[in-house]
Each structure stands twice: as C-alpha cells, then as structure tokens.
Design an enzyme around this catalytic site. Structure first.
Site, short mmCIF file in Angstrom:
data_model
loop_
_atom_site.label_atom_id
_atom_site.label_comp_id
_atom_site.label_asym_id
_atom_site.label_seq_id
_atom_site.Cartn_x
_atom_site.Cartn_y
_atom_site.Cartn_z
N CYS A 74 0.82 -1.22 0.00
CA CYS A 74 0.00 0.00 0.00
C CYS A 74 0.85 1.27 0.00
O CYS A 74 0.54 2.23 -0.72
CB CYS A 74 -1.00 0.01 1.15
SG CYS A 74 -0.30 -0.20 2.80
N ASP A 278 -7.44 5.59 -1.75
CA ASP A 278 -7.12 4.38 -0.99
C ASP A 278 -6.62 3.28 -1.92
O ASP A 278 -7.32 2.88 -2.85
CB ASP A 278 -8.39 3.92 -0.27
CG ASP A 278 -8.13 2.80 0.72
OD1 ASP A 278 -7.01 2.24 0.72
OD2 ASP A 278 -9.05 2.49 1.51
N HIS A 280 -6.15 0.17 -1.18
CA HIS A 280 -6.49 -1.16 -0.67
C HIS A 280 -7.64 -1.81 -1.45
O HIS A 280 -8.67 -2.19 -0.89
CB HIS A 280 -6.83 -1.08 0.82
CG HIS A 280 -5.69 -0.61 1.65
ND1 HIS A 280 -5.46 0.73 1.92
CD2 HIS A 280 -4.68 -1.29 2.25
CE1 HIS A 280 -4.37 0.84 2.67
NE2 HIS A 280 -3.88 -0.36 2.89
#
Length: 398
Positions: A74, A278, A280
C-alpha cells in the site's frame, strides 16, 4: 463486465459515502472548490488523479517473487500516486482532466507506461520493491514514508524523459541553496550562471514534453518530498492547521501516510476531514494493447473519494511539492515563510537559505545507488504502523 468493473461497482455502492453537502471550502491539491455548487468539478478533479491500487497476476517480482502486492504494497502504491501526480503536472499540467473513453495524449500514455506492473517500467512495483532491497527492505515488507521517498529519488535518475530532480529533505529542514544547486547544477561556487555549459549539461530532450527546452536548460523540474513526524503516538494538534495549508499551496502534490497498518494518498481536505485515495483494492494487472494504448479505467478512482478525520492521521508522513520552474520554487519559499509567520499553527519543517553547520547533506556524501539509508524520520510508532522489525526503529525508540 470485467473484474475491475465489478470492483468499482462493489466499492461504489457498498462502501463509499457521497461527498458532503457543506458550505466549507474544499481544497484539492491547490485548487479550491465549493461543495454546494461545484460537486461535479470536485469529482472530475479527483477522478483525474492517477489511482494506483494493489494488483494481482503480474510477472513475478525478481523473476521468482510475488505476483501480487496485496497486503504489503500500500505505501509503495501511495508513492506511485504522489510521483504520478508530479509527472502529470510535469507533462500535462495541473488543469488536465481525464474522461472515460476519450483518446488520450501521448504524454499521458507514456506516464501510465512508467507505472505498468512489469520489471522494465521506470516506477513499477517491481522497480520500487527491488530498489527497496538496497534500503534494507526485503521484497514484501512494509515501507515507511521516508523509505518510499528515498527509493523514488533513486529511480527518478533513470527517467531520462521526465528529467526530474527528486529531493528528499531530511531532518525537517529544506535548504534552498542545496535545492537550487540540484536543479541548476551548472551554477558555479559563487552561485552565478555559467551559460556556456548549459547546453552540454542539459543534453537533448526525449519524447513529448510540456516544458520548453530553454526552460529545462535553466531549471530541472523539482519534486520535493519532506518526511515528517508530527507527534509521538498521535498527530500533535498544533500541526493540523499547517498541514491543511499545505494542501492549499499551488505546488502541492499531497501527502503520503495513513493510519496504523493502512497507507493512503491524501490529496486535500474539507472541514476537519482529509480527502484521500485508498490503494487497498486488488485489481487484475493491466497489459498494454498491441497499438501501445493502455486500458486506463482502473487507474482512475470513479467513486466519491474517501475521507477521514484529520486527528486519525498517523504522525509519520511525507509531504510532496512540485516546482516546474525556479519562479515556482521561489513562490513556494515565499508562501512557506508566510505560513511560518502565522500564529494559527506550528511549522512542520524549517526553511533555510543555506545548510546549517550541524547538518550533513545526503547528496554530499556521494552514496552509491545501493547504499542503505536509514529512515531517520521514522520511530517506534512507525514500527507499529508498518509492522517493521528493523533495528533502526529499535534504536530510534530508545
């Protein structure tokens, strides 16, 4: 309908809130918006940023390594996003907008190709992970903001098309003289120009380029990354207003950081909430088409952006800025000095004209590309944040 589209639909209708109806200004990477009257413009701006997420089924890293970065990549993806924003500003300009299905400019395709998940792309997950080994990070291990900044700095040297100077300002200090010598290496010891050598030093520009050759000859575009620690276990509230103001600067590239075990790319704020992309989400790896075009819909976030309260931010971050000309850098310095005079918050870093006697320049040490650099900005809190077992964190937590 492919897997990536399913991913978008699942996220859009299952997880994300619509953008808030508020009279407070919305700031996205130096641009101010009204959430009541410019919601479409806000979403268009966010969608136009490059969105790099976990991928799966790409060629093994190092030939025999992982074929997915889910669960560990990430911060590497956040590093790609902040550098991707710099390349967009460099080659397309901050006001460029993406639209689904439109024929894309060659510069845009070249930028995407620099991040495709394969070993020979300048800033691929393969290159970042393998360069990180020289920073003491085995493939598959968490990175801190400073580590990814150091890796991007090394990789940018090989990008002869963009010709960027990536500078990582350590010890919470930005040294103006040091940056000007990096961006204008033909300056003599007295700080004067040596125009006779400019042409030889600059060489020939490769590929399409948003800057004129004369401009690049005088100043190499700067990506300034500043690893910072804004508290011990939590962000010190004295830094909050200063952090917000960073997103208001026209040179802003945003911030990489996040929450424990979860790195994000922060691109702005509204009220007391940070706006972020994000990484993820796991999507299939993308292969360029035979004609050189890149299927790009999965590289743009087409749902409302994520938000989190600013007090939830882990104190270890890296702020980024882009200055394509010397004038833009001088303007950034002026704005930072003005911010440091405000009584509304604590300065996050120091801006000085020349290097203090107690500091040693990383560049002056003439370290080789393989020399490991310590994450001086990280501490025991970042050890929990990135689940690292490096000895450097044990030393810094003493």
């Amino acid at each position: 309908m492919d897997a990536a589209t399913l991913t978008y639909d699942t996220l859009r209708f299952g997880e994300f809130e619509d953008f808030p109806e508020t009279s407070e200004p919305v700031w996205i990477l130096g641009k101010e918006y009204n959430a009541l009257t410019e919601k479409d413009e806000i979403l268009s701006d966010v969608t136009s940023r490059l969105w790099f997420t976990y991928r799966k089924n790409f060629p093994p890293i190092g030939g025999t390594g992982p074929t997915s970065d889910t669960g560990w990549g990430c911060m590497l993806r956040c590093g790609q996003m902040i550098l991707g924003e710099a390349l967009m500003c460099r080659h397309l300009g901050r006001d460029w907008r993406w639209a689904r299905g439109q024929k894309q400019r060659e510069e845009y395709i070249s930028i995407l190709n620099a991040f495709i998940d394969k070993k020979d792309s300048y800033y691929s997950i393969h290159q970042i992970a393998q360069m990180g080994v020289g920073e003491g990070k085995p493939i598959g291990q968490w990175y801190g903001p400073n580590t990814v900044a150091q890796v991007l700095k090394k990789l940018a040297v090989f990008d002869t098309w963009s010709r960027l100077v990536v500078h990582v300002a350590m010890d919470n200090t930005v040294v103006i003289e040091e940056i000007k010598r990096l961006c204008m290496p033909w300056l003599d010891a007295a700080g004067a120009y040596e125009p006779e050598g400019v042409g030889e030093l600059n060489g020939c520009l490769e590929g399409a380029c948003a800057l004129a050759e004369e401009e690049t000859a005088l100043w190499k575009p700067l990506v300034l990354l500043i690893p910072l620690r804004l508290g011990l276990s939590d962000i010190n509230e004295a830094y909050i207003e200063t952090l917000k103001q960073c997103f208001m600067l026209p040179q802003s590239l945003g911030v990489i950081g996040g929450k424990p075990n979860s790195a994000h790319y922060f691109i702005g704020y509204v009220g007391e909430e940070l706006i972020y992309l994000d990484p993820h989400t796991t999507q299939p790896a993308v292969e360029p088409c035979e004609d050189g075009q890149v299927p790009d819909e999965t590289y743009h976030c087409q749902h409302p952006p994520c938000r989190m309260h600013i007090c939830e931010l882990d104190p270890s971050i890296a702020a980024g800025f882009f200055c394509r000309t010397e004038d833009e850098f001088d303007d950034w310095c002026m704005r930072i000095r003005r911010l440091s005079c405000n009584r509304g918050g604590l300065p996050m870093f120091e801006l000085v004209d020349s290097q203090p006697s107690h500091m040693v320049s990383v560049d002056a040490l003439n370290l080789s590309a393989d020399a490991p650099l310590t994450d001086f900005s990280d501490s025991d809190r970042l050890e929990r944040f990135f689940d690292s077992e490096d000895e450097e964190f044990e030393i810094l937590s003493l």
